[in-house]
Design a protein around this motif. Sequence first.
Motif, PDB file in Angstrom:
ATOM      1  N   PRO A  52       0.781  -1.235   0.000  1.00 54.05           N
ATOM      2  CA  PRO A  52       0.000   0.000   0.000  1.00 54.05           C
ATOM      3  C   PRO A  52       0.817   1.291   0.000  1.00 54.05           C
ATOM      4  O   PRO A  52       0.313   2.344  -0.374  1.00 54.05           O
ATOM      5  CB  PRO A  52      -0.778  -0.121   1.317  1.00 54.05           C
ATOM      6  CG  PRO A  52       0.164  -0.870   2.222  1.00 54.05           C
ATOM      7  CD  PRO A  52       0.870  -1.855   1.343  1.00 54.05           C
ATOM      8  N   ASP A  53       2.100   1.232   0.392  1.00 56.50           N
ATOM      9  CA  ASP A  53       2.825   2.499   0.586  1.00 56.50           C
ATOM     10  C   ASP A  53       4.322   2.382   0.339  1.00 56.50           C
ATOM     11  O   ASP A  53       5.106   3.177   0.839  1.00 56.50           O
ATOM     12  CB  ASP A  53       2.594   3.029   2.006  1.00 56.50           C
ATOM     13  CG  ASP A  53       3.057   2.061   3.100  1.00 56.50           C
ATOM     14  OD1 ASP A  53       3.486   0.944   2.756  1.00 56.50           O
ATOM     15  OD2 ASP A  53       2.982   2.426   4.286  1.00 56.50           O
ATOM     16  N   ILE A  54       4.746   1.388  -0.449  1.00 54.45           N
ATOM     17  CA  ILE A  54       6.174   1.104  -0.622  1.00 54.45           C
ATOM     18  C   ILE A  54       6.742   1.767  -1.868  1.00 54.45           C
ATOM     19  O   ILE A  54       6.286   1.525  -2.986  1.00 54.45           O
ATOM     20  CB  ILE A  54       6.413  -0.419  -0.710  1.00 54.45           C
ATOM     21  CG1 ILE A  54       6.069  -1.115   0.607  1.00 54.45           C
ATOM     22  CG2 ILE A  54       7.845  -0.718  -1.124  1.00 54.45           C
ATOM     23  CD1 ILE A  54       7.087  -0.939   1.689  1.00 54.45           C
ATOM     24  N   MET A  55       7.764   2.592  -1.669  1.00 52.66           N
ATOM     25  CA  MET A  55       8.590   3.097  -2.769  1.00 52.66           C
ATOM     26  C   MET A  55       9.807   2.169  -2.846  1.00 52.66           C
ATOM     27  O   MET A  55      10.551   2.024  -1.872  1.00 52.66           O
ATOM     28  CB  MET A  55       9.022   4.541  -2.517  1.00 52.66           C
ATOM     29  CG  MET A  55       7.869   5.515  -2.406  1.00 52.66           C
ATOM     30  SD  MET A  55       8.426   7.222  -2.150  1.00 52.66           S
ATOM     31  CE  MET A  55       9.120   7.609  -3.767  1.00 52.66           C
ATOM     32  N   ARG A  56       9.991   1.553  -4.007  1.00 49.47           N
ATOM     33  CA  ARG A  56      10.964   0.466  -4.127  1.00 49.47           C
ATOM     34  C   ARG A  56      12.050   0.822  -5.142  1.00 49.47           C
ATOM     35  O   ARG A  56      11.754   1.301  -6.234  1.00 49.47           O
ATOM     36  CB  ARG A  56      10.226  -0.806  -4.551  1.00 49.47           C
ATOM     37  CG  ARG A  56      11.027  -2.059  -4.488  1.00 49.47           C
ATOM     38  CD  ARG A  56      10.164  -3.264  -4.813  1.00 49.47           C
ATOM     39  NE  ARG A  56       9.844  -3.309  -6.247  1.00 49.47           N
ATOM     40  CZ  ARG A  56       9.526  -4.428  -6.909  1.00 49.47           C
ATOM     41  NH1 ARG A  56       9.459  -5.568  -6.253  1.00 49.47           N
ATOM     42  NH2 ARG A  56       9.261  -4.399  -8.185  1.00 49.47           N
ATOM     43  N   PHE A  57      13.304   0.548  -4.765  1.00 55.73           N
ATOM     44  CA  PHE A  57      14.441   0.874  -5.618  1.00 55.73           C
ATOM     45  C   PHE A  57      15.352  -0.356  -5.753  1.00 55.73           C
ATOM     46  O   PHE A  57      15.870  -0.857  -4.756  1.00 55.73           O
ATOM     47  CB  PHE A  57      15.234   2.039  -5.042  1.00 55.73           C
ATOM     48  CG  PHE A  57      14.424   3.284  -4.837  1.00 55.73           C
ATOM     49  CD1 PHE A  57      14.232   4.177  -5.875  1.00 55.73           C
ATOM     50  CD2 PHE A  57      13.823   3.548  -3.607  1.00 55.73           C
ATOM     51  CE1 PHE A  57      13.476   5.324  -5.701  1.00 55.73           C
ATOM     52  CE2 PHE A  57      13.069   4.694  -3.422  1.00 55.73           C
ATOM     53  CZ  PHE A  57      12.880   5.583  -4.468  1.00 55.73           C
TER      54      PHE A  57
END
Length: 402
Positions: free
Chosen positions: A357-362
Amino acid sequence: MTTSPDALFAWTKEQFHLPLGLIYLDGNSLGPLPKATPERVQRMMTDEWGEHLITGWNACGWMGMPSELGDRVGRLIGAERGHTVIGDTLSIKVFQALAAAVSMNPGRKVILSDTGNFPSDLYMAEGLIELLGDEYELRLAEPHRLAEEITEEVAVLLVTEVDYRTGRRHDVAALTERAHEMGALAIWDLAHSAGALPVDVAGGGADFAVGCTYKYLNAGPGAPAFIYVAPRHADHAEPALSGWLGHDTPFAFERSYRPASGIERMRVGTPPVLQMAALDAALDVWDRIDMKTLRRRSLELTGLMIEEVETHCPGLKLATPRENDKRGSQVSFRFEHGYAAMQALIDQGVIGDFRAPDIMRFGITPLYIGEDEIREAVEILARILRGAIWDQPKYQRRKRVT
């Protein structure tokens, strides 16, 4: 002469097409284009398909490619030679491995996985259970409780080594040892491990392993998956999906199915030759890569990403473990407005992705990412957060792929 890590990764970066001015931090979803791939695929189309037509299956060795490429991938995951094969999609390979493992443990009715596993793996387990009947169960544990949930009821442990959202890394060898102690089999999903960190399926005792080639292995969108079957199971694991090319003698055209010997029985449909040509080219880069060297650089860069974000972007909360041995090759942060912030970041030339729901992934891939790219990406992200640039209608609209 030994090549230094800096020289090695300078060379690998030159092997990829990366659009000018763009920082690509999403190789954990789709790897970039190797520069050698277009020529290799073009050669397959013109010199092989174009000139040989149907005879290319023999003249150009297309039929043997799944096993040949399987061994090249197998080297990267610590597999014994002749026990990995390429083909179909990852979901199909998960289904094959699950069905085979369950049939090998007939007195047990529980497939155990964890709540952080990729949904498609769980969907495959649910679909298999619908076919097997109500007495079977998919049981999910919290990731940190997985080991203690391996009981004598469990037939199969299905575990993805690196969590697709947080980057949390399971100790799959320890979990496998526990599963074997309790009489269960273990399937490793290496979707976020193959090409990202050292893997040892043979040494770790995996019964089956599966994974994809379009992420860290850079074989392109829709590239085929792989499956590994341990030698002790290879000649009696039931493939479940009894496809023509998994038959012992497919061109005898027998009316009934007889599985091929060893890993060949895990083949299903016609090999995707164009996509395998792309994989063939992509794997050439890996011939020069030592996975321990790659892992050291990956940990340096993921550590730098964590440090830079926590220094310059205080509104983001780290979702990835800090400990080196507990994370894969990605860094994830929680942010209430993560989707919009990621869209703004992409708009300014830094590509990561978002997971609900709220993950910024790199994804941090040393083959083509270095310290300069990490620092610049965080600088741009900090500017977006300080100015609340993400709070614009165009960044709020959800796209089909996030």
